[in-house]
Design an enzyme around this catalytic site. Sequence first.
Site, PDB file in Angstrom:
ATOM      1  N   GLY A 218      18.895  91.386  65.220  1.00 39.26           N
ATOM      2  CA  GLY A 218      20.247  91.908  65.379  1.00 39.26           C
ATOM      3  C   GLY A 218      20.335  92.906  66.507  1.00 39.26           C
ATOM      4  O   GLY A 218      21.289  93.669  66.597  1.00 39.26           O
ATOM      5  N   CYS A 328      39.309  68.493  76.949  1.00 40.31           N
ATOM      6  CA  CYS A 328      40.694  68.342  76.520  1.00 40.31           C
ATOM      7  C   CYS A 328      40.950  69.136  75.252  1.00 40.31           C
ATOM      8  O   CYS A 328      41.231  68.594  74.172  1.00 40.31           O
ATOM      9  CB  CYS A 328      41.018  66.866  76.352  1.00 40.31           C
ATOM     10  SG  CYS A 328      40.858  66.018  77.924  1.00 40.31           S
TER      11      CYS A 328
HETATM   12  C1  LIG Z   1      19.240  83.814  64.142  1.00 36.17           C
HETATM   13  C2  LIG Z   1      18.247  84.607  63.436  1.00 36.17           C
HETATM   14  C3  LIG Z   1      17.536  85.603  64.103  1.00 36.17           C
HETATM   15  C4  LIG Z   1      17.793  85.990  65.545  1.00 36.17           C
HETATM   16  O1  LIG Z   1      18.928  86.792  65.686  1.00 36.17           O
HETATM   17  P1  LIG Z   1      19.285  87.408  67.109  1.00 36.17           P
HETATM   18  O2  LIG Z   1      20.563  88.108  66.911  1.00 36.17           O
HETATM   19  O3  LIG Z   1      19.381  86.307  68.091  1.00 36.17           O
HETATM   20  O4  LIG Z   1      18.189  88.326  67.495  1.00 36.17           O
HETATM   21  C5  LIG Z   1      16.565  86.261  63.387  1.00 36.17           C
HETATM   22  N1  LIG Z   1      16.315  85.962  62.101  1.00 36.17           N
HETATM   23  C6  LIG Z   1      16.978  85.009  61.429  1.00 36.17           C
HETATM   24  C7  LIG Z   1      16.619  84.715  60.026  1.00 36.17           C
HETATM   25  C8  LIG Z   1      17.962  84.306  62.068  1.00 36.17           C
HETATM   26  O5  LIG Z   1      18.637  83.364  61.393  1.00 36.17           O
END
Ligand SMILES: *Cc1c(COP(=O)(O)O)cnc(C)c1O
Length: 412
Positions: A218, A328
Amino acid sequence: MNAQNLLKIARQHGAPVYVYDAEKIESQYQRLTNAFKGVGSLRLNYAAKALSNISILRLLNNLGSGLDTVSIQEVKLGLMAGFKPESIIFTPNGVSLEEIEEASALGVQINIDNLSILEQFGSKHPDVPVCIRINPHVMAGGNSKISVGHIDSKFGISIHQIPHLLRIVDLTKMNINGIHMHTGSDILDIDVFLYASEILFETAKNFKNLEFIDFGSGFKVPYKAGDIETNIEELGKKLTTRFNQFCEEYGKELTLAFEPGKFLVSEAGYFLAKVNVVKQTTSTVFASVDSGFNHLIRPMLYGSAHEISNISNPKGKERYYSVVGYICETDTFGSNRRINEISEGDILCFKNAGAYCFTMSSNYNSRFRPAEVLWHKGKAHLIRERETFDDILRNQVDIKDLFETPKAEVLK
Ligand SMILES: *Cc1c(COP(=O)(O)O)cnc(C)c1O
């Protein structure tokens, strides 16, 4: 990665094309590693779904990264790219027991996010160590489309279900070796993230055989100058202190794991598209490129504001444009953007095109998916060919016999 080199790649490989700068991926990997250098054992598992080209996976494997996967196909891609099974974690949600068993048979770490599958898997395979995904019910991001830890989220096992979870573990005698959370896609506030971590630590105390704690991802990356981004260095300092303290209390040095996608590859990516038409209407000037949400859906799906520049005319007078695609449907990449004067045939460059761009592309409107190029040590390497008409027809079954009515039949 400068505009001259990007232009050269567009000329050599054609547009539209995705370009990834290996050096940027490496420096982001190092930056995250450095931020957590105070942790005895750190594991970064790159989230493959952000950008899953096998050459990108190889690059990350070469850097020492592990791999976070969400489907059995990603697991297999990872293995093909050279990751050892023990460097791969399988973190799906809502998949069948069979798929989890298949991944487990390949030797990868399993991460389970619901009690039903946990009970079934634990009953059948009590000897396989399993990580559990917890939902701490913390809203880490600002946009509900990309926050996955809050109360209505489908992800993870609720902290309010811990008593039930413990009963399953106790009855099946399964071994929980890891505990995991992934709160959402954008950490804007480190204190909110640390608060969620406390919930994870509290939960972790219930399990005696942990080997790692996985804090998900995140990390927010900037899309333009002045954007808020996660302060990795500050997060590193604060979480390292707290993690080391927890390990002491727990009585064992655990591995601290993360699974960044966007942080590692977003800024490394550039999407290049050619302007087909400049169209003046009564209200705006449209620049239509030879692309659309079939190649880059983030602006329409999440409202992501990818910076757009005209690399063919970097010194041109700045004017306002709406950059749109050729699909489109409404497929606006950016409205009222100030861009150096655009002529038909110019190459526009979209930034932050490394994560969730190519991997979300489709064949909508029966268009080809673009090529991908890796820029590595001053050289452009083609890592995916542009599709051709054969790719559009692949797997289609043409039941033409059904519709070819014999002439004699018609006459009768
Ligand atoms: C998609 C995902 C991530 C990566 O998230 P980012 O925001 O791209 O860093 C990490 N862990 C899990 C379980 C995910 O589904």
